[in-house]
Structures are given as C-alpha cells and as structure tokens.
Design an enzyme around this catalytic site. Sequence first.
Site, short mmCIF file in Angstrom:
data_model
loop_
_atom_site.label_atom_id
_atom_site.label_comp_id
_atom_site.label_asym_id
_atom_site.label_seq_id
_atom_site.Cartn_x
_atom_site.Cartn_y
_atom_site.Cartn_z
CE LYS A 58 -0.38 -0.07 5.06
NZ LYS A 58 -1.17 -0.61 6.18
CE1 TYR A 294 12.88 32.07 3.01
CE2 TYR A 294 13.06 29.68 2.80
CZ TYR A 294 12.79 30.93 2.24
OH TYR A 294 12.45 31.01 0.92
CG MET A 342 8.89 23.93 -1.12
SD MET A 342 7.80 24.97 -2.13
CE MET A 342 6.82 25.79 -0.88
C1 LIG Z 1 -0.51 -1.71 6.84
C2 LIG Z 1 -1.18 -2.93 7.23
C3 LIG Z 1 -0.46 -4.10 7.50
C4 LIG Z 1 1.05 -4.14 7.50
O1 LIG Z 1 1.55 -3.66 8.71
P1 LIG Z 1 3.15 -3.65 8.96
O2 LIG Z 1 3.28 -3.23 10.38
O3 LIG Z 1 3.70 -2.65 8.01
O4 LIG Z 1 3.63 -5.01 8.70
C5 LIG Z 1 -1.17 -5.27 7.76
N1 LIG Z 1 -2.52 -5.25 7.80
C6 LIG Z 1 -3.24 -4.15 7.58
C7 LIG Z 1 -4.71 -4.22 7.63
C8 LIG Z 1 -2.60 -2.95 7.30
O5 LIG Z 1 -3.32 -1.85 7.08
#
Ligand SMILES: *Cc1c(COP(=O)(O)O)cnc(C)c1O
Length: 402
Positions: A58, A294, A342
């Site tokens: 993800k 800055y 930035m």
């Molecule tokens: C992100 C996520 C994981 C993975 O978690 P890690 O700690 O990165 O291994 C597993 N299950 C769900 C539902 C998640 O959202």
Amino acid sequence: MSRSLDPASHALLRPNGPEPMTHTRPVWAEISRSRLLHNYRHLQRLAGPAAELLAVVKADAYGHGRTGCARSLVGEGARWFGVTSVEEATALRGVCPDANILAMSGLWIGEGEAVLDHRVTPVVWDPMHLELLMAADVRRGAGPGQIPVHLEIDTGMSRQGVQLKNLASLLDRFGSASPLRLEAVMTHFHSPERAAPTAEQMKCFAAAVETIAGRGLRPIYLSAGSSADLLDQSTVELAALAEKHGARRMFRSGLALYGYSPQSADPGSLEPVLAWKSRVTSLRAIDAGTTAGYGATFQAQRPTRLALLPVGYADGLDRGLSNRGCVLVRGQRAPIAGRISMDQTMVDVTDIPGVTVGDEVALIGEQHGERITAAGVAQLTGTIAYEVLCGIAARVPRVMVD
Ligand SMILES: *Cc1c(COP(=O)(O)O)cnc(C)c1O
C-alpha cells in the site's frame, strides 16, 4: 556543471520511465531489489510453509515504488499483495495479472464493478460493502460464491472491522446462494510496537472465529498479524486456532519487507531497502557570525563551509530536522545547518575534508559503514519509520538497483 561529473552514476538519475529526461535533478531514491527479496525470504522462513505471506504494498509500497517492488516479489513467488484501496488494487492488477490482490480498507460507492472486473479481494466489515458487491454481481452475473471477501473483525482498533455484537447479522448475508465467499477471517492488532496481541484481542478474535464456524462457514485463512507478529513469533494461540478450524494462517507484512522492525531500532537480519540520495550542488565559505537559512536560525560559530543540497521539505525531508538532522557526505555525518527550505537544504561540511560539488549525499542510507536509517530520522522528528518512508514525495524518482 554537474553534467561533466561522473556520468556513470548519473545513469541512476534516469530511470526507465517514459520521460526519463524529466528526472535530471540530482535527488532520487534507490530501491535495492536484492535486499527486498532477502527480507521477503526471511519473512517467508518465519511464516513457515504452512502459512501464507501477504506482501503489503500500500501507499506506493511504503514509498518504495509499488510497480517495481510487486514485480520483483512476483518473480520471487509472491502470490498475495495487500493495498489500501480498490484504486490501488486496480493499478496493481496491470502489473500482476495473476496475483491475489487484497484491498484492505473496504470499498466505496461505485467500486463494486471494479472489484469484480479486476478480481480484487476486498476486506469487508460493513453491510454497505456487501450491498455494493451484491449489486455489482447483479449487473455482472458473477454467480454464487464467486466473490471472495476477507471479513475483518474489530479486536480493539475501532477503525475498521465488524464489532462482535454485529457479527451475527452480517453473517446472514453469506448464505449458500450468496455471490459472496468468506475466504478469510481477518483482524488487525492495535499495537505492533508491543510484543504480542493482548489476551483481550485474542479472545475477541477467537470468539468471532467460533461464531463463524458455528454458521458452517469454512474460511480458508485466518489472517491476523503484521510484521510485528511475524518477527516476534509470539502468536502461538493463533496457530492453534487455525489448526482447530482447519484454516491456514495468513500474515500481512509491510514494514519488515522494507527492512525495518516496528518494535526495535535494530531490525536484526532485515536490511533497509531504500536509500535516499542527492548531490552537493554548490559550496560556500561563510565567516564566523554569518547566518544561514530562513529565520537566520543558524549562525556560524567559526569559519564554516556550507554545502547546498537541492532537496527540501517538498521532497518529504521533514522540516523538523532543521538544525537537528544529519546527512552523509564522504562517509561522515554533516549536520543540517539552518531551516530546511521547500526545495533546498544546507549542511555544514566544515569538518569533512575535500567535499566538492557533485559529491553524493545520503539522506537515508549508508556510506563507508556510516548509516542513517528511516528509524533514526523518525526518532529525531517524533514519528515512526513508516511515516518517514511514505513521506518521501512522489517527485523523487525511485530507481531499482541490483
Ligand atoms: C498496513 C497494514 C499491514 C502491514 O503492517 P506492517 O506493520 O507494516 O507489517 C497489515 N494489515 C493491515 C490491515 C494494514 O493496514
């Protein structure tokens, strides 16, 4: 000017994208395929042959580039991927035509058809999810048991997942004529930084599994546990529960794949996959008393040599590292001098002999045995390695190496 420098390493700045010339700015992230695969194999060994290991990709594979990571993992035999949304799942389908793709945050209005068309496996917990899928089935004619879903149980996150009190009525929708097939019962534990799920969470999950079995439903997987549980090997109760119900365990691992542990600054045999790099693009000497950046928050205490890096908070370099963080130049730590802008950052290279324009800089990575990790950066800014990694901006090109 930097064009005359070290043309071989400049090849790294030109990934095989459709418009490689758009990435001429010397800021990039190197993704080590061999380390990713090393971590994956290590996690597979921990999971054991009886369990399924789902690779969480993800958020653009935690900032590592979803396409490159997923392709490499498929080559290593990965069969399950986890993404956040149906949108991410649809994009990944084009890369992995044969993998199982789990959309872990449910589905939203208008996404039912995409789930069917792209063979996405959605995590569900709300009656709305089931209605969206059943309506899509009516339009697509999938047929009984043709839509696999992973049913999430809320064991204390109170974020997603069906609460135990609502489980029975949700299960009414899984009759034999239903297009839905309960492929997995899953949960997400709330404290990956701690050793094991609490007895409370385990009890809740076990109760849900019993209720589901009591309905005659036979999920193939019990999907519980992320990187933390895999690294910890703490959840023997889950193994027993799976065995009792003739189910296989599924682990969903993200952070550990990329070489970090949720629990410890020392990732053991995992290897950080991402190195974030830049180059010195300009140098200047300033007198004692001269300010930098800055707000003039840096004032030289001695004759000082500053190096300019063409990277700033718009690239995901946390402004909280101003006057606190370091980068690596010539194998040594150079403190960030003044506020991060930035798009630019100055570092103090007074104590590092021989720094020249074009020198490679590691914001995260290793040089001659010195190392800056996402976990170390997170400690300085009061966050977690997860946020540092996926905070690296999309404009920083990811280049797969080795
Ligand atoms: C992100 C996520 C994981 C993975 O978690 P890690 O700690 O990165 O291994 C597993 N299950 C769900 C539902 C998640 O959202």
